[in-house]
Enzyme design. Structure first.
Site, mmCIF file in Angstrom:
data_model
loop_
_atom_site.group_PDB
_atom_site.id
_atom_site.type_symbol
_atom_site.label_atom_id
_atom_site.label_comp_id
_atom_site.label_asym_id
_atom_site.label_seq_id
_atom_site.Cartn_x
_atom_site.Cartn_y
_atom_site.Cartn_z
ATOM 1 N N LYS A 14 3.667 2.134 7.413
ATOM 2 C CA LYS A 14 5.314 3.125 7.702
ATOM 3 C C LYS A 14 4.691 4.807 8.464
ATOM 4 O O LYS A 14 4.957 4.549 10.242
ATOM 5 C CB LYS A 14 5.947 3.378 6.804
ATOM 6 C CG LYS A 14 6.188 2.204 6.330
ATOM 7 C CD LYS A 14 7.818 1.794 5.144
ATOM 8 C CE LYS A 14 7.123 0.651 4.199
ATOM 9 N NZ LYS A 14 8.393 -0.925 4.740
ATOM 10 N N ASP A 17 -0.163 2.535 -3.417
ATOM 11 C CA ASP A 17 0.273 2.255 -2.352
ATOM 12 C C ASP A 17 0.953 3.128 -2.248
ATOM 13 O O ASP A 17 2.665 2.910 -1.873
ATOM 14 C CB ASP A 17 0.842 0.858 -2.896
ATOM 15 C CG ASP A 17 1.435 0.387 -1.905
ATOM 16 O OD1 ASP A 17 2.068 0.951 -0.819
ATOM 17 O OD2 ASP A 17 1.928 -1.675 -1.422
ATOM 18 N N TYR A 22 5.549 -4.536 -4.190
ATOM 19 C CA TYR A 22 5.496 -5.477 -2.773
ATOM 20 C C TYR A 22 3.697 -4.765 -2.995
ATOM 21 O O TYR A 22 4.410 -2.893 -2.143
ATOM 22 C CB TYR A 22 6.329 -5.429 -2.528
ATOM 23 C CG TYR A 22 6.399 -5.340 -1.184
ATOM 24 C CD1 TYR A 22 6.095 -7.560 -0.852
ATOM 25 C CD2 TYR A 22 5.943 -5.821 0.285
ATOM 26 C CE1 TYR A 22 5.982 -8.569 0.246
ATOM 27 C CE2 TYR A 22 5.840 -6.482 1.841
ATOM 28 C CZ TYR A 22 5.680 -8.088 1.622
ATOM 29 O OH TYR A 22 5.583 -8.522 2.497
HETATM 30 N N1 HOZ Z 1 8.798 -5.513 3.695
HETATM 31 C C1 HOZ Z 1 9.767 -4.270 4.325
HETATM 32 C C2 HOZ Z 1 10.295 -3.513 3.327
HETATM 33 N N2 HOZ Z 1 10.128 -3.765 1.864
HETATM 34 C C3 HOZ Z 1 9.843 -4.539 5.549
HETATM 35 C C4 HOZ Z 1 11.191 -5.180 5.619
HETATM 36 C C5 HOZ Z 1 11.270 -5.856 7.566
HETATM 37 O O1 HOZ Z 1 11.093 -5.365 8.050
HETATM 38 O O2 HOZ Z 1 12.450 -7.085 7.827
#
Ligand code: HOZ
Length: 432
Positions: free
Chosen positions: A272, A244, A149
């Protein structure tokens, strides 16, 4: 620890109000608990390794705001620095001393990042890195891996992980087919497939994007030689290698996955931890590539809230504490002790579990062997994870509400907290 089914009445009431206001009742899909069933507790306060919901229930947190809170919630040094910075102004939209202060620390910890640009999210970081890679190479196509992702920009929504995977929409409607037609997808850990794609599209691939340790199809480390193979394939084919490190940056090693595996990517994306829990992202890498970004070069990218000084301060202070002698090592040791304990409890209970960690990132699978790619991750016992998640929540442990997310440990996770998690785990294994 008392066992409770479902969330309390205040969480239920707030979830109902939110359901009317927000799609799925949430601001980001995985939080809706659709991947595990039930409804999320609504969290009012966080301190150290703990979360407290609006019904007064307490949870050990293994989500860590999906990664940033590596020092735990409310670390005093971070809190003090943020409050002091807020008192001097929240945002000015001008250069501030806070940006170079954080950037210099990042470049020191990660020397391949010679120059960078701050943005506001990991999605923006990856989207901007892709634009830069396309501009620098004059090519259009990109290679990504199934289950990885890189945020929700159109080009990456092909076989995407995280929420897209959890909710079964790894290829989203609304993304023009011609946009994802330029996105080539290979299985994770399959160097041969990458070589084949590069050979089938000579001179067309701008970049290979990879999570150097996958965390968005669950925790899936690279197999020996995979990242080195990507590096050499990219160099041979004139494509850029983009790591990433939104999740792995400063979490799997103080110098990120690139230091851990000794690989030099051309570009790196961040989010993050570098914001310490405030909204942030960044992309950076080779100085000659970054010189192409506006206003120095023609590759346009901008942002009103980019380089927000409060976020810069939170990130800087977080990294400063993390880089103190012994701090990272302590979190990593605690994480591996937890992983080993969870696995041992699984063996004792006769439940096939794989629990492993790298640095402060942990993964647990209900399977006899660790998955090495998305197909294998999907073949693990997902139904058992769902039951286990509910059983852990009922026993006061807050896990990511999807089998396809990594778990995050913090400096606040000490021996009593680890024992609390393991005791809930032992009971949850029996109950699920
Ligand atoms: N997509 C992120 C976790 N892999 C964030 C998920 C979230 O904050 O709901």
């Amino acid at each position: 620890m008392s066992q409770r089914e479902g969330v309390g009445p205040r969480s239920r009431a707030l979830n109902e109000i939110s359901a009317g206001l927000f799609p799925g009742g949430v601001s980001s899909p995985v939080r809706a608990f659709g991947g595990v069933g039930g409804k999320p507790p609504v969290i009012r306060r966080a301190q150290g390794a703990l979360l407290f919901d609006v019904d007064g229930r307490e949870y050990v947190d293994l989500v860590g705001a999906w990664g940033p809170m590596i020092l735990g919630h409310g670390h005093p040094a971070v809190e003090r620095a943020v409050v002091a910075r807020v008192r001097r102004g929240i945002m000015t939209g001008t250069p501030s001393p806070d940006e170079p202060r954080l950037a210099r620390l990042i470049t020191r910890l990660m020397p391949a990042v010679e120059r960078m640009r701050f943005v506001v999210s990991g999605t923006e970081a990856c989207m901007s890195a892709l634009r830069l890679a396309r501009a620098a190479t004059g090519r259009t196509k990109l290679i990504k891996f199934a289950g990885c992702y890189h945020g929700h920009a159109d080009a990456f929504l092909a076989s995407a992980g995280s929420g897209a995977l959890t909710f079964g929409t790894p290829d989203s409607p609304g993304v023009p087919p011609e946009v994802v037609a330029a996105t080539l997808v290979a299985p994770y850990n399959d160097l041969g497939a990458v070589e084949a794609l590069l050979a089938a599209h000579p001179g067309e691939v701008a970049a290979v994007f990879v999570e150097p340790i996958a965390g968005n199809m669950g925790f899936v480390p690279p197999e020996p030689g995979f990242l080195a193979g990507l590096r050499s394939a990219c160099t041979r084919h004139g494509a850029l290698l983009v790591f990433d490190e939104v999740m792995t940056g400063f979490r799997v090693h103080l110098g990120g996955a690139q230091a851990l595996y000794g690989i030099t990517p051309d570009l790196t994306t961040f989010g993050k931890i570098i914001g310490g829990g405030l909204p942030v992202g960044a992309y950076g890498g080779r100085a000659d590539l970054m010189a192409r970004v506006a206003p120095e070069g023609p590759v346009y990218q901008a942002g009103t809230l980019a380089g927000n000084p409060v976020a810069m301060t939170a990130g800087h202070r977080t990294l400063r504490v993390l880089a103190r002698p012994g701090v990272f090592e302590r979190i990593a040791a605690c994480t591996s002790e937890l992983a080993a304990g969870l696995a041992a409890d699984g063996r004792d209970a006769g439940v096939p579990i794989v629990a492993t960690s790298i640095g402060a990132m942990l993964g647990l699978w209900f399977a006899a062997a660790a998955p090495t790619n998305l197909v294998e991750a999907q073949a693990t016992d997902l139904a058992r994870f769902r039951r286990y998640h509910g059983a852990m929540l009922a026993r006061g442990v807050h896990l990511p509400p999807s089998p396809f997310e990594a778990w995050f440990v913090s400096l606040a996770h000490d021996a009593p907290i680890i024992e609390r998690i393991r005791s809930a785990h032992r009971e949850a294994l029996r109950a699920s």
